[in-house]
Design a protein around this motif. Structure first.
Motif, short mmCIF file in Angstrom:
data_model
loop_
_atom_site.label_atom_id
_atom_site.label_comp_id
_atom_site.label_asym_id
_atom_site.label_seq_id
_atom_site.Cartn_x
_atom_site.Cartn_y
_atom_site.Cartn_z
N GLU A 138 -0.09 16.03 -5.83
CA GLU A 138 -1.04 15.13 -5.19
C GLU A 138 -0.39 14.52 -3.96
O GLU A 138 0.77 14.10 -4.01
N PRO A 139 -1.10 14.47 -2.84
CA PRO A 139 -0.50 13.87 -1.65
C PRO A 139 -0.26 12.37 -1.88
O PRO A 139 -1.07 11.70 -2.50
N ILE A 140 0.85 11.91 -1.37
CA ILE A 140 1.20 10.49 -1.50
C ILE A 140 0.56 9.76 -0.32
O ILE A 140 0.84 10.05 0.83
N ARG A 141 -0.33 8.85 -0.64
CA ARG A 141 -1.00 8.07 0.40
C ARG A 141 -0.42 6.66 0.41
O ARG A 141 -0.27 6.04 -0.63
N PRO A 142 -0.10 6.17 1.57
CA PRO A 142 0.42 4.80 1.63
C PRO A 142 -0.68 3.81 1.28
O PRO A 142 -1.86 4.08 1.48
N ASP A 143 -0.26 2.67 0.72
CA ASP A 143 -1.23 1.62 0.42
C ASP A 143 -1.79 1.06 1.73
O ASP A 143 -1.05 0.81 2.68
N LEU A 144 -3.09 0.90 1.75
CA LEU A 144 -3.73 0.36 2.95
C LEU A 144 -3.64 -1.16 2.95
O LEU A 144 -3.79 -1.81 1.91
#
Length: 96
Positions: free
Chosen positions: A61-67
């Protein structure tokens, strides 16, 4: 490195291999059994990497930074009372 970066690196190397095999075919001819085997192996590698690329999103799963939401309201001016105006110097001092 991420899986995506590794697959991109493998794809670049495979593209270099295919170009080199093409040059060898021009020099040695494509009729020999050995050259046909090398070409077939390179094609199989290309197909296998394409299959890996298709399966890669399922593997990791791609790691998405917290918005972080930034409010539209102005900042509190009391936050800036102890700072100087940038480029203008302090209020009670002169430029040399």
């Amino acid at each position: 490195m991420s899986v995506h970066d590794d697959l991109t690196s493998v794809q670049r190397c495979l593209d270099d291999l295919v170009r080199s095999v093409g040059r060898l075919e021009q020099q040695l001819g494509a009729d020999g059994l050995e050259m046909r085997r090398v070409r077939t192996d390179a094609d199989h590698l290309r197909e296998s990497v394409a299959l890996l690329r298709e399966a890669a999103p399922d593997l990791v799963e791609p790691i998405r930074p917290d918005l972080v939401t930034i409010p539209d309201t102005p900042y509190d001016n009391s936050l800036w009372t102890d700072s100087d105006d940038e480029g203008l110097g302090a209020r009670d001092r002169h430029a040399p």
